[in-house]
Motif scaffolding. Structure first.
Motif, PDB file in Angstrom:
ATOM      1  N   THR A  63       0.743  -1.292  -0.135  1.00 32.18           N
ATOM      2  CA  THR A  63       0.034   0.070  -0.004  1.00 32.18           C
ATOM      3  C   THR A  63       0.830   1.326  -0.018  1.00 32.18           C
ATOM      4  O   THR A  63       0.441   2.120   0.367  1.00 32.18           O
ATOM      5  N   PHE A  64       2.132   1.118  -0.265  1.00 31.14           N
ATOM      6  CA  PHE A  64       2.927   2.390  -0.191  1.00 31.14           C
ATOM      7  C   PHE A  64       2.515   3.283  -1.169  1.00 31.14           C
ATOM      8  O   PHE A  64       1.726   3.228  -2.194  1.00 31.14           O
ATOM      9  N   LYS A  65       2.796   4.734  -1.043  1.00 30.62           N
ATOM     10  CA  LYS A  65       2.219   5.905  -1.695  1.00 30.62           C
ATOM     11  C   LYS A  65       3.082   5.626  -3.091  1.00 30.62           C
ATOM     12  O   LYS A  65       4.389   5.518  -3.196  1.00 30.62           O
ATOM     13  N   THR A  66       2.158   6.030  -4.059  1.00 37.16           N
ATOM     14  CA  THR A  66       2.744   6.141  -5.492  1.00 37.16           C
ATOM     15  C   THR A  66       1.778   7.003  -6.276  1.00 37.16           C
ATOM     16  O   THR A  66       0.830   7.221  -5.903  1.00 37.16           O
ATOM     17  N   VAL A  67       2.197   7.021  -7.471  1.00 38.85           N
ATOM     18  CA  VAL A  67       1.261   7.928  -8.488  1.00 38.85           C
ATOM     19  C   VAL A  67       0.482   6.844  -9.068  1.00 38.85           C
ATOM     20  O   VAL A  67       0.772   5.863  -9.031  1.00 38.85           O
ATOM     21  N   ASP A  68      -0.720   7.339  -9.581  1.00 39.23           N
ATOM     22  CA  ASP A  68      -1.547   6.392 -10.268  1.00 39.23           C
ATOM     23  C   ASP A  68      -1.411   6.233 -11.653  1.00 39.23           C
ATOM     24  O   ASP A  68      -0.503   7.247 -12.240  1.00 39.23           O
ATOM     25  N   ASP A  69      -1.541   5.051 -12.165  1.00 39.08           N
ATOM     26  CA  ASP A  69      -1.005   4.692 -13.799  1.00 39.08           C
ATOM     27  C   ASP A  69      -1.495   5.577 -14.603  1.00 39.08           C
ATOM     28  O   ASP A  69      -1.050   5.919 -15.647  1.00 39.08           O
ATOM     29  N   ASN A  70      -2.634   6.160 -14.423  1.00 33.71           N
ATOM     30  CA  ASN A  70      -3.193   7.218 -15.190  1.00 33.71           C
ATOM     31  C   ASN A  70      -2.801   8.590 -15.252  1.00 33.71           C
ATOM     32  O   ASN A  70      -3.516   9.609 -16.001  1.00 33.71           O
ATOM     33  N   GLU A  79      11.138  15.690 -12.262  1.00 40.45           N
ATOM     34  CA  GLU A  79       9.892  15.268 -11.710  1.00 40.45           C
ATOM     35  C   GLU A  79       9.665  13.660 -11.776  1.00 40.45           C
ATOM     36  O   GLU A  79       9.518  12.959 -10.908  1.00 40.45           O
ATOM     37  N   ILE A  80       9.994  13.166 -13.093  1.00 44.05           N
ATOM     38  CA  ILE A  80       9.920  11.612 -13.439  1.00 44.05           C
ATOM     39  C   ILE A  80      11.185  11.014 -12.592  1.00 44.05           C
ATOM     40  O   ILE A  80      10.500  10.065 -11.976  1.00 44.05           O
ATOM     41  N   LEU A  81      12.337  11.460 -12.514  1.00 45.21           N
ATOM     42  CA  LEU A  81      13.373  10.960 -11.664  1.00 45.21           C
ATOM     43  C   LEU A  81      13.008  10.858 -10.349  1.00 45.21           C
ATOM     44  O   LEU A  81      13.101   9.652  -9.437  1.00 45.21           O
ATOM     45  N   ASP A  82      12.418  12.063  -9.579  1.00 47.28           N
ATOM     46  CA  ASP A  82      12.349  12.238  -8.230  1.00 47.28           C
ATOM     47  C   ASP A  82      11.138  11.265  -8.004  1.00 47.28           C
ATOM     48  O   ASP A  82      11.259  10.557  -6.872  1.00 47.28           O
ATOM     49  N   GLU A  83      10.136  11.105  -8.623  1.00 50.42           N
ATOM     50  CA  GLU A  83       9.028   9.980  -8.618  1.00 50.42           C
ATOM     51  C   GLU A  83       9.562   8.782  -8.299  1.00 50.42           C
ATOM     52  O   GLU A  83       9.055   7.987  -7.638  1.00 50.42           O
ATOM     53  N   TYR A  84      10.409   8.418  -9.477  1.00 50.15           N
ATOM     54  CA  TYR A  84      10.845   7.224  -9.546  1.00 50.15           C
ATOM     55  C   TYR A  84      11.395   6.655  -8.146  1.00 50.15           C
ATOM     56  O   TYR A  84      11.383   5.645  -7.679  1.00 50.15           O
ATOM     57  N   LYS A  85      12.401   7.568  -7.706  1.00 46.77           N
ATOM     58  CA  LYS A  85      13.366   7.324  -6.453  1.00 46.77           C
ATOM     59  C   LYS A  85      12.387   7.068  -5.547  1.00 46.77           C
ATOM     60  O   LYS A  85      12.626   6.314  -4.505  1.00 46.77           O
ATOM     61  N   ARG A  86      11.451   8.211  -5.010  1.00 46.92           N
ATOM     62  CA  ARG A  86      10.202   8.026  -4.163  1.00 46.92           C
ATOM     63  C   ARG A  86       9.550   6.521  -3.950  1.00 46.92           C
ATOM     64  O   ARG A  86       9.366   5.771  -3.037  1.00 46.92           O
ATOM     65  N   THR A  87       9.163   6.336  -5.024  1.00 44.05           N
ATOM     66  CA  THR A  87       8.301   5.167  -5.376  1.00 44.05           C
ATOM     67  C   THR A  87       9.211   3.767  -5.322  1.00 44.05           C
ATOM     68  O   THR A  87       8.610   3.041  -4.375  1.00 44.05           O
ATOM     69  N   SER A  88      10.428   3.705  -5.637  1.00 41.08           N
ATOM     70  CA  SER A  88      11.080   2.600  -5.316  1.00 41.08           C
ATOM     71  C   SER A  88      11.620   2.626  -4.013  1.00 41.08           C
ATOM     72  O   SER A  88      11.599   1.550  -3.455  1.00 41.08           O
ATOM     73  N   ASP A  89      11.948   3.656  -3.241  1.00 42.85           N
ATOM     74  CA  ASP A  89      12.279   3.703  -1.957  1.00 42.85           C
ATOM     75  C   ASP A  89      11.020   3.328  -1.025  1.00 42.85           C
ATOM     76  O   ASP A  89      11.349   2.354  -0.135  1.00 42.85           O
ATOM     77  N   TYR A  90       9.799   3.988  -1.298  1.00 39.87           N
ATOM     78  CA  TYR A  90       8.776   3.383  -0.439  1.00 39.87           C
ATOM     79  C   TYR A  90       8.445   1.915  -0.636  1.00 39.87           C
ATOM     80  O   TYR A  90       8.084   1.239   0.361  1.00 39.87           O
ATOM     81  N   MET A  91       8.579   1.519  -1.934  1.00 42.51           N
ATOM     82  CA  MET A  91       8.319  -0.014  -2.134  1.00 42.51           C
ATOM     83  C   MET A  91       9.209  -0.859  -1.362  1.00 42.51           C
ATOM     84  O   MET A  91       8.967  -1.894  -0.524  1.00 42.51           O
ATOM     85  N   ILE A  92      10.518  -0.468  -1.380  1.00 45.38           N
ATOM     86  CA  ILE A  92      11.510  -1.410  -0.968  1.00 45.38           C
ATOM     87  C   ILE A  92      11.295  -1.174   0.844  1.00 45.38           C
ATOM     88  O   ILE A  92      11.494  -2.068   1.414  1.00 45.38           O
TER      89      ILE A  92
END
Length: 166
Positions: A63-70, A79-92
């Motif tokens: 249930t980690f925080k991420t952006v919606d697929d749409n 922005e893309i790089l920062d969101e990738y890093k956040r999403t990856s970190d939250y998932m791990i």
């Protein structure tokens, strides 16, 4: 298919660092370059890499925080790089806290099939590799430098005292 959580975490560390290297070479101008109707733009490919991490992992109950697929593609590469890093970190972080080697055997509904968690993580890794490779091709078409991931890129051969391969 992963049977040990530590194996996935080790692989993800390398692959996510490689994805960061590639995404870091995008420019804002390159994000919307369209080469033909059959090829996704660099921005679309990069954003798909970002959004698919959460989309796929959430199907396993994470249930980690991420952006919606749409959600719309950001207008800047940062922005893309920062969101990738956040999403990856939250998932791990969530996987490290909530999963174990045993969790990798539990099955989830994945696109109409039953996949063990270890299979889902394996596909998540290869899915990222697949789209990252596509992204490097369109980056070349856009005139961007592509970093080496599993060996030197064309521009990096000189650092090894070698001529780039044709």
């Amino acid at each position: 298919m992963y049977y040990k959580l530590s194996d996935f975490l080790d692989d993800w560390k390398y692959e996510s660092e490689s994805t960061v290297k590639v995404l870091s070479n995008l420019s804002d101008e390159s994000l919307t370059k369209k080469f033909n109707k059959e090829i996704r733009t660099p921005g679309r490919l990069a954003w798909h890499i970002v959004t698919s991490v959460g989309e796929m992992a959430h199907r396993t109950g994470l249930t980690f925080k991420t952006v919606d697929d749409n959600s719309p593609i950001p207008s800047t590469a940062k922005e893309i790089l920062d969101e990738y890093k956040r999403t990856s970190d939250y998932m791990i972080k969530e996987i490290s806290e909530k999963w174990s080697d045993e969790t990798l055997q539990l099955e989830d509904d994945m696109y109409g099939e039953k996949w063990a968690g270890g299979k889902t993580l394996g596909i998540l890794v290869t899915h990222q590799i697949h789209h990252r490779a596509q992204l490097t091709v369109v980056m070349r078409l856009a005139g961007l430098k592509v970093p080496g991931v599993y060996g030197p890129a064309k521009e990096e051969w000189a650092g090894y005292g070698m001529e780039p391969q044709e």
